[in-house]
Scaffold this motif. Structure first.
Motif, PDB file in Angstrom:
ATOM      1  N   LEU A 116       0.744  -0.884   0.518  1.00  0.00           N
ATOM      2  CA  LEU A 116      -0.006  -0.050  -0.036  1.00  0.00           C
ATOM      3  C   LEU A 116       0.883   0.868  -0.356  1.00  0.00           C
ATOM      4  O   LEU A 116       0.425   2.596   0.743  1.00  0.00           O
ATOM      5  CB  LEU A 116      -1.694  -0.038   1.298  1.00  0.00           C
ATOM      6  N   LYS A 117       2.240   0.919  -0.393  1.00  0.00           N
ATOM      7  CA  LYS A 117       2.930   2.899  -0.304  1.00  0.00           C
ATOM      8  C   LYS A 117       3.716   2.395  -1.732  1.00  0.00           C
ATOM      9  O   LYS A 117       4.048   1.048  -2.764  1.00  0.00           O
ATOM     10  CB  LYS A 117       4.113   2.427   0.554  1.00  0.00           C
ATOM     11  N   ALA A 118       3.825   3.044  -2.470  1.00  0.00           N
ATOM     12  CA  ALA A 118       4.481   3.170  -3.689  1.00  0.00           C
ATOM     13  C   ALA A 118       5.722   4.401  -2.947  1.00  0.00           C
ATOM     14  O   ALA A 118       5.833   5.221  -2.449  1.00  0.00           O
ATOM     15  CB  ALA A 118       4.223   4.636  -4.967  1.00  0.00           C
ATOM     16  N   ARG A 119       6.831   4.302  -4.393  1.00  0.00           N
ATOM     17  CA  ARG A 119       7.931   4.518  -4.341  1.00  0.00           C
ATOM     18  C   ARG A 119       8.755   5.251  -5.350  1.00  0.00           C
ATOM     19  O   ARG A 119       8.306   4.866  -6.631  1.00  0.00           O
ATOM     20  CB  ARG A 119       8.756   3.564  -3.865  1.00  0.00           C
ATOM     21  N   CYS A 120       9.457   6.687  -5.522  1.00  0.00           N
ATOM     22  CA  CYS A 120       9.823   6.802  -6.440  1.00  0.00           C
ATOM     23  C   CYS A 120      11.044   6.644  -6.490  1.00  0.00           C
ATOM     24  O   CYS A 120      11.964   6.856  -5.962  1.00  0.00           O
ATOM     25  CB  CYS A 120       9.871   8.362  -6.709  1.00  0.00           C
ATOM     26  N   GLN A 121      11.262   6.419  -7.709  1.00  0.00           N
ATOM     27  CA  GLN A 121      12.333   5.546  -8.026  1.00  0.00           C
ATOM     28  C   GLN A 121      13.944   6.746  -8.500  1.00  0.00           C
ATOM     29  O   GLN A 121      14.464   6.431  -8.253  1.00  0.00           O
ATOM     30  CB  GLN A 121      12.362   4.709  -9.994  1.00  0.00           C
ATOM     31  N   ARG A 122      13.065   7.681  -8.823  1.00  0.00           N
ATOM     32  CA  ARG A 122      13.895   9.468  -8.635  1.00  0.00           C
ATOM     33  C   ARG A 122      14.673   9.251  -7.700  1.00  0.00           C
ATOM     34  O   ARG A 122      15.733   9.954  -7.386  1.00  0.00           O
ATOM     35  CB  ARG A 122      13.568  10.172  -9.948  1.00  0.00           C
ATOM     36  N   CYS A 123      13.661  10.135  -6.805  1.00  0.00           N
ATOM     37  CA  CYS A 123      13.732  10.507  -5.424  1.00  0.00           C
ATOM     38  C   CYS A 123      13.783  10.147  -4.630  1.00  0.00           C
ATOM     39  O   CYS A 123      13.709  10.298  -3.248  1.00  0.00           O
ATOM     40  CB  CYS A 123      12.990  11.899  -5.572  1.00  0.00           C
ATOM     41  N   GLY A 124      13.220   8.963  -4.100  1.00  0.00           N
ATOM     42  CA  GLY A 124      13.506   7.639  -3.549  1.00  0.00           C
ATOM     43  C   GLY A 124      11.816   8.233  -2.426  1.00  0.00           C
ATOM     44  O   GLY A 124      12.027   7.136  -1.834  1.00  0.00           O
ATOM     45  N   ALA A 125      11.269   9.389  -2.753  1.00  0.00           N
ATOM     46  CA  ALA A 125      10.133   9.664  -1.416  1.00  0.00           C
ATOM     47  C   ALA A 125       9.663   8.280  -1.259  1.00  0.00           C
ATOM     48  O   ALA A 125       8.626   7.681  -2.831  1.00  0.00           O
ATOM     49  CB  ALA A 125       9.569  10.834  -2.195  1.00  0.00           C
ATOM     50  N   VAL A 126       8.944   8.052  -0.486  1.00  0.00           N
ATOM     51  CA  VAL A 126       7.832   7.254  -0.146  1.00  0.00           C
ATOM     52  C   VAL A 126       6.691   7.109   0.177  1.00  0.00           C
ATOM     53  O   VAL A 126       6.404   8.144   1.446  1.00  0.00           O
ATOM     54  CB  VAL A 126       8.079   5.608   0.319  1.00  0.00           C
ATOM     55  N   ARG A 127       5.562   6.893  -0.230  1.00  0.00           N
ATOM     56  CA  ARG A 127       4.559   7.432   0.443  1.00  0.00           C
ATOM     57  C   ARG A 127       2.877   6.600   0.088  1.00  0.00           C
ATOM     58  O   ARG A 127       2.773   5.206  -0.965  1.00  0.00           O
ATOM     59  CB  ARG A 127       3.470   9.367  -0.010  1.00  0.00           C
ATOM     60  N   PHE A 128       2.001   6.842   1.087  1.00  0.00           N
ATOM     61  CA  PHE A 128       1.108   6.345   1.488  1.00  0.00           C
ATOM     62  C   PHE A 128       0.504   6.298  -0.522  1.00  0.00           C
ATOM     63  O   PHE A 128      -0.352   7.172  -0.660  1.00  0.00           O
ATOM     64  CB  PHE A 128      -0.261   6.412   2.555  1.00  0.00           C
ATOM     65  N   TRP A 129      -0.214   4.883  -0.716  1.00  0.00           N
ATOM     66  CA  TRP A 129      -1.364   4.471  -2.018  1.00  0.00           C
ATOM     67  C   TRP A 129      -1.491   3.331  -2.456  1.00  0.00           C
ATOM     68  O   TRP A 129      -1.122   2.606  -2.667  1.00  0.00           O
ATOM     69  CB  TRP A 129       0.361   4.681  -3.214  1.00  0.00           C
ATOM     70  N   PRO A 130      -3.601   3.873  -1.419  1.00  0.00           N
ATOM     71  CA  PRO A 130      -4.433   2.808  -2.070  1.00  0.00           C
ATOM     72  C   PRO A 130      -4.469   2.256  -3.708  1.00  0.00           C
ATOM     73  O   PRO A 130      -5.237   1.086  -3.305  1.00  0.00           O
ATOM     74  CB  PRO A 130      -4.615   2.791  -1.268  1.00  0.00           C
ATOM     75  N   ASP A 131      -4.047   3.091  -4.439  1.00  0.00           N
ATOM     76  CA  ASP A 131      -4.539   2.976  -5.507  1.00  0.00           C
ATOM     77  C   ASP A 131      -3.372   1.932  -6.934  1.00  0.00           C
ATOM     78  O   ASP A 131      -2.508   2.200  -6.068  1.00  0.00           O
ATOM     79  CB  ASP A 131      -5.533   4.577  -6.246  1.00  0.00           C
ATOM     80  N   ASP A 132      -3.662   1.590  -7.790  1.00  0.00           N
ATOM     81  CA  ASP A 132      -3.318   1.780  -8.476  1.00  0.00           C
ATOM     82  C   ASP A 132      -2.237   2.701  -8.828  1.00  0.00           C
ATOM     83  O   ASP A 132      -2.204   4.063  -9.186  1.00  0.00           O
ATOM     84  CB  ASP A 132      -4.392   1.374  -9.904  1.00  0.00           C
ATOM     85  N   ILE A 133      -1.074   1.898  -9.830  1.00  0.00           N
ATOM     86  CA  ILE A 133       0.103   2.428 -10.128  1.00  0.00           C
ATOM     87  C   ILE A 133       0.077   2.701 -11.635  1.00  0.00           C
ATOM     88  O   ILE A 133      -0.102   1.759 -12.209  1.00  0.00           O
ATOM     89  CB  ILE A 133       1.625   2.263  -9.685  1.00  0.00           C
ATOM     90  N   LYS A 134       0.017   3.562 -12.771  1.00  0.00           N
ATOM     91  CA  LYS A 134       0.282   3.807 -14.002  1.00  0.00           C
ATOM     92  C   LYS A 134       1.485   4.281 -14.342  1.00  0.00           C
ATOM     93  O   LYS A 134       2.484   4.860 -13.622  1.00  0.00           O
ATOM     94  CB  LYS A 134      -0.788   4.551 -14.714  1.00  0.00           C
TER      95      LYS A 134
END
Ligand code: BJW
Length: 237
Positions: A116-134
């Motif tokens: 339920l988290k997404a991470r940015c491969q560029r800046c490393g930020a991790v945030r709660f992400w309960p939705d699809d990732i496109k």
């Protein structure tokens, strides 16, 4: 009762919540139906982000509808009981679901990340992400496009919190592995590390894990029954 118990959980603890395991004797595990080299490596993501993201989108939707089972609740009870006696539970899970937290566990180390988290491969930020990732999505933190991925640990990547885990293993009075096949390293090696530190080891599983010979003791049966029974023996009465 031991003061510091280290518990390692695997997919078997969430099996009765309807989340599939990766490997089973019937050949119905996730990695028996899908090729992990095409879905759970950084190379697969670089080659085919649509397929990898769709695989995790489906599992995320499934997770949102799942509920913790009696094993998750028993481990939350154990955490509270140890804390009330001045002890401590270190709960390390290989699971990317949040069912331990939803059952009330306060401190959970997710060594393979969190669905339920997404991470940015560029800046490393991790945030709660309960939705699809496109693949086209933009990172809300740094604004780069196409850089978001599930915050999970794929094959060939370093699991999370390894220093913290090693320190807890060293200080534990008991090591318990619950519902994990002992097929994936470094988690499968924790039992040997615990033994090297002189920590007694205990397996709770539906059936013997690949590394069952490493444990001092074992108890077999569904986690929803064996884990509450074990916790009741430790803290009940
Ligand atoms: C029940 C039940 C019920 C059912 N009640 N029980 C030697 C040393 C070190 C590394 C390697 C090595 N050889 C190869 C490697 C590399 C690799 C690896 O281990 N490969 C193996 C296939 C051999 N490891 C890695 O790449 C790791 N990174 C790494 O090693 O970095 C370098 C490093 C080296 C040394 C130190 C530190 C770092 C990364 C591994 C990442 C794993 N990722 C996955 C996917 C996560 C995202 C996702 O979910 O999609 O993690 S793979 C998958 O397997 C997932 C799980 O967390 C993991 C473990 O599976 P688990 O939980 O054990 O589930 P199952 O399905 O295998 O077993 C279920 C169990 O439940 C069974 O025992 C059943 O009996 C039981 N059960 N119902 C109780 N009702």
């Amino acid at each position: 009762m031991q003061e510091h118990i280290f518990v390692l959980t695997g997919a078997g603890v969430s099996a009765e919540s309807g989340l599939g395991t990766f490997r089973d004797k019937k050949g119905e595990g996730i990695w028996q139906k899908f090729d992990p080299m095409k879905l759970a490596t950084p190379e697969a993501f670089a080659r085919d982000p649509e397929s990898v993201l769709a695989f995790y989108d489906a599992r995320r939707r499934n997770l949102i509808n799942a509920k913790p089972n009696a094993a998750h609740f028993a481990l939350a009870r154990l955490e509270r009981a140890l804390a009330s006696r001045g002890g401590r539970l270190t709960l390390v899970t290989q699971n990317i679901d949040d069912l331990h937290e939803r059952a009330g566990s306060k401190e959970v180390i997710h060594m393979h990340g969190e669905l339920l988290k997404a991470r940015c491969q560029r800046c490393g930020a991790v945030r709660f992400w309960p939705d699809d990732i496109k693949p086209s999505y933009v990172c809300p933190h740094c604004g780069s496009a196409g850089s978001l991925r599930p915050h999970v640990v794929w094959f060939g990547e370093m699991p999370l919190s390894m220093d913290e885990i090693d320190q807890a293993l060293r200080l534990a009075d008991l090591f318990v592995a619950i519902g994990t096949s002992g097929a994936v390293y470094p988690a499968a090696g924790f039992v040997a590390e615990a033994r090297a530190y002189g920590v007694p080891t205990f397996e709770i599983n539906l059936e013997a894990a690949d590394n069952a010979y490493c444990f001092d003791e074992a108890r077999y049966g569904p986690a929803s029954e064996t884990v509450p029974a074990w916790v009741e023996e430790l803290v009940g009465g």
